[in-house]
Design a protein around this motif. Sequence first.
Motif, PDB file in Angstrom:
ATOM      1  N   ILE A   1       0.745  -1.228  -0.076  1.00  8.49           N
ATOM      2  CA  ILE A   1      -0.041  -0.081   0.079  1.00  8.49           C
ATOM      3  C   ILE A   1       0.787   1.241   0.104  1.00  8.49           C
ATOM      4  O   ILE A   1       1.752   1.520   0.784  1.00  8.49           O
ATOM      5  CB  ILE A   1      -0.914   0.070   1.123  1.00  8.49           C
ATOM      6  N   ASP A   2       0.696   2.026  -1.112  1.00 17.79           N
ATOM      7  CA  ASP A   2       1.379   3.322  -1.030  1.00 17.79           C
ATOM      8  C   ASP A   2       1.098   4.210   0.160  1.00 17.79           C
ATOM      9  O   ASP A   2      -0.041   4.280   0.653  1.00 17.79           O
ATOM     10  CB  ASP A   2       1.010   4.287  -2.420  1.00 17.79           C
ATOM     11  N   GLU A   3       2.046   4.767   0.823  1.00 19.70           N
ATOM     12  CA  GLU A   3       1.852   5.756   2.007  1.00 19.70           C
ATOM     13  C   GLU A   3       0.850   7.083   1.900  1.00 19.70           C
ATOM     14  O   GLU A   3       0.167   7.439   2.880  1.00 19.70           O
ATOM     15  CB  GLU A   3       2.892   6.114   2.816  1.00 19.70           C
ATOM     16  N   ASN A   4       0.562   7.203   0.584  1.00 14.96           N
ATOM     17  CA  ASN A   4      -0.281   8.353   0.220  1.00 14.96           C
ATOM     18  C   ASN A   4      -1.720   7.895  -0.378  1.00 14.96           C
ATOM     19  O   ASN A   4      -2.288   8.709  -0.787  1.00 14.96           O
ATOM     20  CB  ASN A   4       0.508   9.236  -0.875  1.00 14.96           C
ATOM     21  N   TYR A   5      -1.790   6.815  -0.268  1.00 15.16           N
ATOM     22  CA  TYR A   5      -3.204   5.987  -0.875  1.00 15.16           C
ATOM     23  C   TYR A   5      -4.208   6.687   0.012  1.00 15.16           C
ATOM     24  O   TYR A   5      -4.173   6.587   1.267  1.00 15.16           O
ATOM     25  CB  TYR A   5      -3.081   4.684  -0.815  1.00 15.16           C
ATOM     26  N   ILE A   6      -5.346   7.072  -0.721  1.00 13.29           N
ATOM     27  CA  ILE A   6      -6.606   7.607  -0.348  1.00 13.29           C
ATOM     28  C   ILE A   6      -7.848   6.610  -0.764  1.00 13.29           C
ATOM     29  O   ILE A   6      -7.897   6.483  -2.093  1.00 13.29           O
ATOM     30  CB  ILE A   6      -6.813   8.817  -0.562  1.00 13.29           C
ATOM     31  N   ARG A   7      -8.388   5.883  -0.092  1.00 13.18           N
ATOM     32  CA  ARG A   7      -9.432   4.976  -0.553  1.00 13.18           C
ATOM     33  C   ARG A   7     -10.474   5.609  -1.484  1.00 13.18           C
ATOM     34  O   ARG A   7     -10.971   4.948  -2.269  1.00 13.18           O
ATOM     35  CB  ARG A   7      -9.943   4.247   0.718  1.00 13.18           C
ATOM     36  N   ASP A   8     -10.696   6.921  -0.913  1.00  9.46           N
ATOM     37  CA  ASP A   8     -11.679   7.677  -1.887  1.00  9.46           C
ATOM     38  C   ASP A   8     -11.604   7.748  -3.319  1.00  9.46           C
ATOM     39  O   ASP A   8     -12.259   8.403  -4.163  1.00  9.46           O
ATOM     40  CB  ASP A   8     -12.277   8.843  -1.135  1.00  9.46           C
ATOM     41  N   ASP A   9      -9.800   7.580  -3.603  1.00  5.17           N
ATOM     42  CA  ASP A   9      -9.745   7.654  -5.019  1.00  5.17           C
ATOM     43  C   ASP A   9      -9.939   6.463  -5.764  1.00  5.17           C
ATOM     44  O   ASP A   9      -9.642   6.757  -6.984  1.00  5.17           O
ATOM     45  CB  ASP A   9      -8.270   8.309  -4.951  1.00  5.17           C
ATOM     46  N   ALA A  10     -10.580   5.599  -5.356  1.00  8.38           N
ATOM     47  CA  ALA A  10     -10.603   4.308  -6.234  1.00  8.38           C
ATOM     48  C   ALA A  10     -11.791   4.698  -6.902  1.00  8.38           C
ATOM     49  O   ALA A  10     -12.650   5.399  -6.617  1.00  8.38           O
ATOM     50  CB  ALA A  10     -10.907   3.185  -4.983  1.00  8.38           C
ATOM     51  N   LEU A  11     -11.732   3.822  -8.045  1.00  2.92           N
ATOM     52  CA  LEU A  11     -12.855   4.002  -8.881  1.00  2.92           C
ATOM     53  C   LEU A  11     -14.087   2.758  -8.723  1.00  2.92           C
ATOM     54  O   LEU A  11     -13.790   1.679  -8.207  1.00  2.92           O
ATOM     55  CB  LEU A  11     -12.466   3.654 -10.272  1.00  2.92           C
ATOM     56  N   MET A  12     -15.065   3.046  -9.190  1.00  2.37           N
ATOM     57  CA  MET A  12     -16.409   2.278  -8.965  1.00  2.37           C
ATOM     58  C   MET A  12     -16.862   1.908 -10.209  1.00  2.37           C
ATOM     59  O   MET A  12     -16.806   3.207 -11.369  1.00  2.37           O
ATOM     60  CB  MET A  12     -17.536   2.514  -7.983  1.00  2.37           C
ATOM     61  N   PHE A  13     -17.491   0.834 -10.447  1.00  2.00           N
ATOM     62  CA  PHE A  13     -18.002   0.745 -11.816  1.00  2.00           C
ATOM     63  C   PHE A  13     -19.335  -0.038 -11.670  1.00  2.00           C
ATOM     64  O   PHE A  13     -19.370  -1.185 -10.984  1.00  2.00           O
ATOM     65  CB  PHE A  13     -16.984  -0.091 -12.869  1.00  2.00           C
ATOM     66  N   TRP A  14     -20.387   0.284 -12.549  1.00  2.00           N
ATOM     67  CA  TRP A  14     -21.645  -0.580 -12.734  1.00  2.00           C
ATOM     68  C   TRP A  14     -22.307  -0.153 -13.734  1.00  2.00           C
ATOM     69  O   TRP A  14     -22.668   1.246 -14.108  1.00  2.00           O
ATOM     70  CB  TRP A  14     -22.513  -0.320 -11.329  1.00  2.00           C
ATOM     71  N   LEU A  15     -22.816  -0.941 -14.580  1.00  2.00           N
ATOM     72  CA  LEU A  15     -23.531  -0.685 -15.951  1.00  2.00           C
ATOM     73  C   LEU A  15     -23.341   0.590 -16.795  1.00  2.00           C
ATOM     74  O   LEU A  15     -23.954   1.117 -17.144  1.00  2.00           O
ATOM     75  CB  LEU A  15     -24.931  -0.685 -15.214  1.00  2.00           C
ATOM     76  N   GLY A  16     -21.940   0.370 -16.914  1.00  2.00           N
ATOM     77  CA  GLY A  16     -21.491   1.232 -17.925  1.00  2.00           C
ATOM     78  C   GLY A  16     -20.899   2.663 -17.468  1.00  2.00           C
ATOM     79  O   GLY A  16     -20.628   3.496 -18.058  1.00  2.00           O
ATOM     80  N   GLN A  17     -20.982   2.559 -16.004  1.00  2.00           N
ATOM     81  CA  GLN A  17     -20.675   3.985 -15.240  1.00  2.00           C
ATOM     82  C   GLN A  17     -19.372   3.929 -14.563  1.00  2.00           C
ATOM     83  O   GLN A  17     -19.735   2.905 -13.717  1.00  2.00           O
ATOM     84  CB  GLN A  17     -21.991   4.287 -14.541  1.00  2.00           C
ATOM     85  N   PHE A  18     -18.600   4.673 -14.736  1.00  2.00           N
ATOM     86  CA  PHE A  18     -17.556   4.878 -13.744  1.00  2.00           C
ATOM     87  C   PHE A  18     -17.928   5.837 -12.668  1.00  2.00           C
ATOM     88  O   PHE A  18     -18.113   6.888 -13.012  1.00  2.00           O
ATOM     89  CB  PHE A  18     -16.342   5.072 -14.273  1.00  2.00           C
ATOM     90  N   ARG A  19     -17.592   5.535 -11.443  1.00  2.00           N
ATOM     91  CA  ARG A  19     -17.888   6.433 -10.297  1.00  2.00           C
ATOM     92  C   ARG A  19     -16.748   6.485  -9.381  1.00  2.00           C
ATOM     93  O   ARG A  19     -15.904   5.748  -9.245  1.00  2.00           O
ATOM     94  CB  ARG A  19     -19.181   5.855  -9.789  1.00  2.00           C
ATOM     95  N   THR A  20     -16.898   7.681  -8.296  1.00  2.00           N
ATOM     96  CA  THR A  20     -15.884   7.674  -7.450  1.00  2.00           C
ATOM     97  C   THR A  20     -16.880   7.154  -6.058  1.00  2.00           C
ATOM     98  O   THR A  20     -17.828   7.554  -5.897  1.00  2.00           O
ATOM     99  CB  THR A  20     -15.040   8.973  -7.338  1.00  2.00           C
ATOM    100  N   VAL A  21     -15.917   6.943  -4.997  1.00  2.00           N
ATOM    101  CA  VAL A  21     -16.400   6.755  -3.763  1.00  2.00           C
ATOM    102  C   VAL A  21     -16.902   7.951  -3.008  1.00  2.00           C
ATOM    103  O   VAL A  21     -16.038   8.968  -3.306  1.00  2.00           O
ATOM    104  CB  VAL A  21     -15.390   5.841  -2.894  1.00  2.00           C
ATOM    105  N   GLY A  22     -17.740   7.822  -2.410  1.00  2.00           N
ATOM    106  CA  GLY A  22     -18.530   9.041  -1.615  1.00  2.00           C
ATOM    107  C   GLY A  22     -17.824   9.194  -0.364  1.00  2.00           C
ATOM    108  O   GLY A  22     -16.880   8.354   0.056  1.00  2.00           O
ATOM    109  N   GLY A  23     -18.391  10.178   0.516  1.00  2.00           N
ATOM    110  CA  GLY A  23     -17.606  10.437   1.874  1.00  2.00           C
ATOM    111  C   GLY A  23     -18.301   9.549   2.900  1.00  2.00           C
ATOM    112  O   GLY A  23     -19.258   8.702   2.451  1.00  2.00           O
ATOM    113  N   ILE A  24     -17.637   9.682   4.072  1.00  2.00           N
ATOM    114  CA  ILE A  24     -18.166   8.727   5.198  1.00  2.00           C
ATOM    115  C   ILE A  24     -19.534   9.347   5.859  1.00  2.00           C
ATOM    116  O   ILE A  24     -19.559  10.726   6.211  1.00  2.00           O
ATOM    117  CB  ILE A  24     -17.118   8.788   6.388  1.00  2.00           C
ATOM    118  N   ILE A  25     -20.472   8.739   5.801  1.00  2.00           N
ATOM    119  CA  ILE A  25     -21.774   9.324   6.468  1.00  2.00           C
ATOM    120  C   ILE A  25     -21.838   9.016   8.064  1.00  2.00           C
ATOM    121  O   ILE A  25     -22.060  10.161   8.914  1.00  2.00           O
ATOM    122  CB  ILE A  25     -23.060   8.681   5.632  1.00  2.00           C
ATOM    123  N   GLU A  26     -21.147   7.890   8.209  1.00  2.00           N
ATOM    124  CA  GLU A  26     -21.226   7.644   9.739  1.00  2.00           C
ATOM    125  C   GLU A  26     -20.195   6.468  10.107  1.00  2.00           C
ATOM    126  O   GLU A  26     -19.789   5.757   9.066  1.00  2.00           O
ATOM    127  CB  GLU A  26     -22.469   7.026  10.222  1.00  2.00           C
TER     128      GLU A  26
END
Length: 179
Positions: A143-168
């Motif tokens: 794991i890169d020491e500067n890794y931010i989990r929210d920079d990961a990509l999500m995909f579903w049904l032809g759409q690339f998305r980013t991860v949202g913020g923490i709600i709780e």
Amino acid sequence: MKKVHDNLFDGIIALPSFPVVFVTVKSNIMVAAAFHFYSFKPPSVMVGIKPEKYTYELITSSKEFIINIPTKEQLDKIHICGTISGRNEDKYQKASFTPLKGNKIDSYFIEECPVNLECQVVHHIDYEGSHKWFIGEIKEVHIDENYIRDDALMFWLGQFRTVGGIIEGASNDELLKKG
């Protein structure tokens, strides 16, 4: 009020996005969104691969794979690796990736991806369906020491998305301290 759907596929498309990962086996790269956590003890993940894919052949014979987590800045490389076959072309070269030999397994991981999970196949689920699932026990983590989990990509049904913020819940720092 909820509506009952006659089309059972509607239940699948109602699911949230999945993380996009690069699956590397030997010196091949495949893009996958059929990926999920499997177990905490032992730490394990699972990936679904279509049997007609070159990666399926490689995982079946080598009994190993590496999960590489790309960032949203690597979307162009996801398109490159997702549109050509590693059977015929060197995807590391085409995507300008650096292959690094795993420490625990014989496959290569992608240096430019901030997270790499070296996995040994412990189970192959050959259930009738479009994908066959491989459960891999994680043998080593990079794991890169500067890794931010929210920079990961999500995909579903032809759409690339980013991860949202923490709600709780716990912050990322709190989760790392629990480690």
